[in-house]
Scaffold this active site. Structure first.
Site, PDB file in Angstrom:
ATOM      1  N   GLU A   1       0.965  -1.244   0.002  1.00  0.00           N
ATOM      2  CA  GLU A   1       0.080   0.022  -0.008  1.00  0.00           C
ATOM      3  C   GLU A   1       0.836   1.454   0.209  1.00  0.00           C
ATOM      4  O   GLU A   1       1.740   1.294   0.696  1.00  0.00           O
ATOM      5  CB  GLU A   1      -0.850   0.061   1.214  1.00  0.00           C
TER       6      GLU A   1
ATOM      7  N   HIS B   1      -4.494   6.361   0.214  1.00  0.00           N
ATOM      8  CA  HIS B   1      -3.778   5.452   0.233  1.00  0.00           C
ATOM      9  C   HIS B   1      -4.384   4.421  -0.735  1.00  0.00           C
ATOM     10  O   HIS B   1      -5.222   4.707  -1.364  1.00  0.00           O
ATOM     11  CB  HIS B   1      -3.787   4.214   1.641  1.00  0.00           C
TER      12      HIS B   1
ATOM     13  N   HIS C   1      -5.154   0.248  -2.574  1.00  0.00           N
ATOM     14  CA  HIS C   1      -5.674  -1.187  -2.056  1.00  0.00           C
ATOM     15  C   HIS C   1      -5.152  -2.099  -3.164  1.00  0.00           C
ATOM     16  O   HIS C   1      -5.597  -2.290  -4.144  1.00  0.00           O
ATOM     17  CB  HIS C   1      -7.105  -1.265  -1.844  1.00  0.00           C
TER      18      HIS C   1
ATOM     19  N   ASP D   1      -9.753   0.724   8.143  1.00  0.00           N
ATOM     20  CA  ASP D   1      -9.337   1.919   7.696  1.00  0.00           C
ATOM     21  C   ASP D   1     -10.266   2.989   8.492  1.00  0.00           C
ATOM     22  O   ASP D   1      -9.792   3.980   8.812  1.00  0.00           O
ATOM     23  CB  ASP D   1      -9.900   2.034   6.237  1.00  0.00           C
TER      24      ASP D   1
HETATM   25 ZN   LIG Z   1      -7.223   0.559   3.233  1.00  0.00          ZN
END
Ligand SMILES: [Zn+2]
Length: 143
Positions: free
Chosen positions: A23, A83, A85, A96
């Site tokens: 990530e 961010h 995935h 999250d």
């Molecule tokens: Zn996430």
């Protein structure tokens, strides 16, 4: 609504491609004007989650403070985070939500499928405090 310039939008999506299978993460700086958050700066961060970087991210608080300070010098505030995935949908996970603490900020998630940025979604963290916070779907306007 999250307003972001094409260049900044592409930059945060490309970041996820560069760090694939891990990530990526970073901070969005800019202005908040009522319901509209306008991004004027995308600050890349290192993902400090060495235990599970393929499905977790963490920004070093010292890096966050430095980004916040540099932003203020340009007249910008932290208005969101992003961010990626890797090989997972661009939807927020329970983790999250648990790890999101900036109420009123945008949380942008890009799904990266086989190394290519696919969908980018944004969620606003709303609520009064930690106990009733929740993510609400938010429109991204690329300008
Ligand atoms: Zn996430």
């Amino acid at each position: 609504m999250l307003k972001i310039g094409r260049k900044n939008y592409e930059a945060l999506r490309e970041h996820g491609e560069e760090t694939y299978l891990h990530e990526c993460c970073g901070v969005l700086l800019g202005q908040m004007d009522g319901e509209v958050r306008s991004v004027s700066w995308v600050a890349r961060c290192g993902n400090t989650r060495i235990d599970s970087p393929q499905n977790r991210y963490h920004i070093d608080p010292r890096e966050l403070i430095r980004i916040q300070r540099e932003g203020r010098e340009r007249g910008e505030d932290i208005i969101g985070f992003y961010h990626s995935h890797p090989d997972h949908p661009a939807r927020w996970s329970p983790t999250d939500l648990a790890e999101a603490h900036w109420i009123g900020c945008s949380y942008v998630i890009t799904s990266v499928e086989k190394g290519k940025a696919a969908t980018t979604n944004s969620f606003e963290l709303t609520g009064g405090d930690e106990n009733d916070k929740k993510f609400v779907d938010e429109k991204i306007e690329v300008v």
